[in-house]
Design an enzyme around this catalytic site. Structure first.
Site, mmCIF file in Angstrom:
data_model
loop_
_atom_site.group_PDB
_atom_site.id
_atom_site.type_symbol
_atom_site.label_atom_id
_atom_site.label_comp_id
_atom_site.label_asym_id
_atom_site.label_seq_id
_atom_site.Cartn_x
_atom_site.Cartn_y
_atom_site.Cartn_z
ATOM 1 N N GLY B 148 7.215 -5.134 2.736
ATOM 2 C CA GLY B 148 6.830 -4.961 1.524
ATOM 3 C C GLY B 148 5.392 -4.631 1.263
ATOM 4 O O GLY B 148 4.717 -4.782 2.222
ATOM 5 N N CYS B 149 5.276 -3.519 1.166
ATOM 6 C CA CYS B 149 3.711 -2.559 1.095
ATOM 7 C C CYS B 149 3.148 -3.033 0.143
ATOM 8 O O CYS B 149 1.721 -3.481 1.272
ATOM 9 C CB CYS B 149 4.114 -0.981 0.263
ATOM 10 S SG CYS B 149 4.538 -1.384 -1.486
ATOM 11 N N ASN B 150 3.512 -4.247 -0.777
ATOM 12 C CA ASN B 150 1.943 -5.115 -0.965
ATOM 13 C C ASN B 150 1.805 -5.898 0.049
ATOM 14 O O ASN B 150 1.184 -6.883 0.329
ATOM 15 C CB ASN B 150 2.655 -5.688 -1.930
ATOM 16 C CG ASN B 150 2.117 -4.763 -2.912
ATOM 17 O OD1 ASN B 150 1.459 -3.805 -3.629
ATOM 18 N ND2 ASN B 150 3.886 -4.999 -3.793
ATOM 19 N N THR B 153 -0.765 -4.697 2.720
ATOM 20 C CA THR B 153 -1.199 -5.059 2.297
ATOM 21 C C THR B 153 -2.284 -5.949 2.892
ATOM 22 O O THR B 153 -3.606 -6.378 3.150
ATOM 23 C CB THR B 153 -1.465 -4.297 1.168
ATOM 24 O OG1 THR B 153 -0.718 -3.438 0.905
ATOM 25 C CG2 THR B 153 -3.719 -3.833 1.213
#
Lengths: 342, 342, 342, 342
Positions: B148-150, B153
């Site tokens: 997932g992109c979150n 991060t």
């Protein structure tokens, strides 16, 4: 073969854009970066987005050893390039991104820029940097004058139509919408975020914008008579891009045919199918110009829409394209970056 | 050697971003693009910004001859990859950009995604695609599950700190600001321009966001105990980017040292000097993640800030990075695009 | 009865916002507007959006006849109000929108603002302008000190919880997203449109922001012990608004009940149903503050979200609300403007 | 005296804007709000920014008791007002914000809207709602047809010039930049934030936009001959506002004089000093229209720039202005809200 590149005025947006483009250029190496007030700083302090790149520190222009430089990109405020270029060693090629060498006539320069030109001989020698129309001269030039970003956008739309005598020369109206990076990084109250973010604002309307000098020069030369277009730029709340709506009188289909024929083999200019117009967001970050033609419900009226990224094809991308030619590289080297969307 | 690439779900934003990145990749060739509802269209109709590229027409997935494909990027809605990947020929490598293979535990998958997993064997085989932490496994994998992109991060900010036991595991609060492209191109009223352009809006607060499943899985595995962070994403009116403010309890200097040491040799993760934090706009369009650490006025409290471009390092860039490893290419091939600013 | 109003520092954004609000106020009449560098100009030259209003010309402060003024709004840069207010006739009431009178302790003022206070007696007399908590004192005050806009946003969320002893005082983390008008109209490179429009950037992290002085003063006074919150503001590309995510440890339902009870009769503070959080865009242009409470999946953790318009309820609206009280008017006079959306 | 108001189609942006304006209107009371798919919901669920207002619940149109209603604002999708208005009791006055009654000629309606008009008698009775030009008729009307928002913007600029025979009727080119709220709240892929936020896009170019029907009707009637202007709207990434650049042939000073004379006593139309043009951001949220005239360097060419807020003066503000007249109230009642900036 690697070419050694210096960027003068690297702390401005066109300077940063040159660095961005050259970061993936196969044969350009940045050996010097100059900035006036920010000399002594690392580029990553001035532009944190360039932090991951290995770049020379910013220095004063006079600290650069130009004997070790193949080509200079001069991204300086208008007026500063003239003396500088005059004093460079003959061995250094120059692409000037400012306005100093765009006009061939010293009187026109003085009229529009309010000061006498101090390097008149160079002014005559300089080649106008609209690559697709001055390619051969650029290949042999020592000094190329990058075009105004608005000037490029509109010329891609209109030059072929004037060459082919397809439009009424006394009724050309160009309404532009301009990304705000075109104003540069200088401190002006009306460039603050809060001032611009919910506004569309025309400026230099009625014939006051300096890029008119380029239109007058180029269009009149092609037409063999005086051509004075109407030209209105507008600030829109977007960082990058220019889109020009050019209202002309002429046959829309003939206009479309002319543009298709002219740009058929050009790597960076694309003409859309008849009846379609591009949006400004479809060229962002690329060296591309997209053009569309739409006929009006009233026969004999046409709309020609042209768009490019002012920092790329409108200045720094154009500059690299010209530098490629001047240094004997493939014209598209480093410039095939696809547009970024969304 | 050129690798033949198929992109499934090419009409979404991550699909378009894969095309953008691969446009300048030295050894990837796109041989097939699929889209469900938009099959039959040219990519330039779906994404006018890709007009200048020479791309195959969009087709239905079942029209693709996978025997001619080396690697598939699956950018499909959650749930659609499972059966698809199961049925692909063994010779095809797969990088899945969706959520179908991120969780190793079928029960966890069912709990967070509300449906039974239909390819449990593959789920076990799949390697979690956070390259810097699963590099060796990825190199040998047939199937890699993009994070997932979150999740990416925050993990870049916190994994080393948990590994090095530097922070209180019961007091981790992550407040994220998210670019809107993360919501994809699907039609939702609250994704309209007029709804989003002057708003900041938190969502899935209080422990409801599915990326928590990844945090729980990964952080608990590292810590050897249950770790449940607080995680709040927010929509901000920007297209691309995620910035995570991670509030932790621990020694800020030790935290900074840990991150510097961990990422020293990583090409795509940069740790800023102590006391500085990155802005979201400094990685746009690039495959980079920038991290900063700031100590609070109260000793023992620290802020770790991490930012990346959700479409690039957060999904499509990460996917290409993993594909490079899986295909034996240089890990950075095609990924050295500098961030775009402004 | 009409009250005669002077606005000092009318060329800033809070000055313009005072004019906007007062334009439909039933009993306030603007009799003087001052600006320093822009004295001599019409307000319509400085703010074209106010063109249709009938307003006095901008003058220097010393040109104003304060004997004809009932109340002064001082929207001056920090530090300039102290001497000015000291020297005004006693008959003039003052609402100061700057920071000069927010702190009661001269040493704290000096510590955070880096200069000795020159009107210490007034500093003691000044009433802190958070209307809902200092209403009675404000009604009788001659001098009211408007709160910091961040300080207001967070205090609405947390004061009742500290008063009711519902949260752990050592674990309060406030992550704010701030509209850019909060930075004012001053020329700073990092406030240019092109710098801010695609960025989210934290600032003054780690305990450096001056509004912490207000939090320390107010929260410690309520709690009867030292309270030092963690506070991180961020610039987001929106003109107006502040949204605060306050992460606290305590029982979410009890927290919600406390806030509901506290604000039940307040005209300008609304608490959402439990489990809902407001977005920043839903109070724009109004004098409202919206608050929501969400419980975390881990018991004992809660998120309290508070939002207001920094130029309205966060400064100029609050100032008018206080002026209404000081002048014996209905507290809501002129302040019932509904939020503007989209 | 309080007038009882019903808003039909209250879940759209013009509906919400009517509520915002009426919130501070001294003599309008909202007694009913209808929405089709959202019937049964509270307005605060559909528009959280209206949460603090005391409003009736959304119902289906047929649930409203119109005998208790003085005036209806119909903010319905095009085509739905015709039958509705026909079937209302005669005692109810109607301001229609849609396109159903703008055109007097049923054939023109059918040509532009692609369907036969079902209430032709009403179509003839309806008064065109451009207040400043139809004031007397509006005062006596039962049914007023709100103008198109583009149509209003351009007519304010051009009507006086055509009336005074100051411009070449065959050479009128209008280039508009439009806020995105004009597209309404309906779900279209090209209205997503990520699609619009970095784009300027023309649409309905070449004579396809339906507002041309209004221009043709009005301008031809004034001129006593067929007038067909060129008209190009563009989407710009701003919520509210329309700015029209009207390029005309005529004497710029005479044009300016004509506009000044025409609007001298109008409360909501302001003409700037000669040589100045307004920006779109200077009327946001207000019922104002600002107009400027700039002469070109070539004599006989002029640029007339007109701007208003599409949701306010362009639709809901105009509607309230007309309702004021129809109900015998002061024309400016509730409409003196100053523009919001920044």
């Amino acid at each position: 073969m690697t070419h050694k590149i210096a960027i003068l005025g690297a702390s401005g947006y066109t300077g940063a854009e040159l660095v961005r483009i050259i970061a993936t250029h196969p044969s350009f190496e940045i050996v010097a970066l100059s900035a006036d007030r920010k000399a002594g700083m690392e580029m990553s302090e001035v532009y944190p987005h360039l932090r991951a790149l290995d770049l020379p520190k910013l220095v004063k222009m006079e600290e650069i050893d130009f004997s070790d430089v193949d080509l200079v990109f001069a991204a300086l405020p208008h007026g500063l390039s003239q003396a500088l270029v005059r004093d460079l060693p003959d061995t250094v090629k120059v692409v000037d991104l400012g306005a100093d060498f765009r006009l061939r006539d010293p009187l026109e320069y003085e009229k529009w820029y309010g000061a006498e030109h101090v390097a008149v001989e160079l002014q005559k020698e300089a080649v106008y940097g609209l690559t697709e129309f001055y390619r051969d001269e650029i290949r042999d030039a020592r000094l190329v004058a990058g075009t105004g970003c608005n000037a490029a956008t509109v010329q891609y739309a209109l030059r072929p139509l004037i060459e082919d005598a397809l439009i009424d020369l006394d009724r050309i109206i160009c309404d532009l919408k301009n990304g705000i990076s075109g104003a540069g990084r200088s401190l002006k109250e009306n460039m603050l975020f809060a001032e611009r973010s919910t506004d569309v604002l025309g400026y230099s309307q009625g014939g006051k914008h300096r890029h008119l000098a380029e239109f007058d020069q180029e269009f009149s030369a092609i037409a063999g008579r005086k051509v004075e277009i109407v030209f209105t730029p507008h600030l829109v709340p977007i960082n990058r891009g220019i889109i020009a709506d050019c209202y002309v009188e002429g046959d829309p289909k003939a206009i479309h045919n002319s543009l298709v024929a002219r740009y058929e083999t050009e790597p960076f200019v694309t003409v859309l199918p008849y009846g379609q117009a591009p949006g400004m967001g479809q060229v962002t970050g690329s060296n591309q110009c997209h053009i569309g033609v739409i006929g009006d419900r009233v026969p004999g009226r046409a709309l020609v829409v042209s768009t490019l990224d002012n920092l790329a094809k409108g200045s720094s991308g154009q500059a690299v394209q010209n530098a490629n030619l001047m240094l004997g590289e493939d014209e598209t080297a480093g410039l095939m970056l696809a547009p970024m969307f969304p």
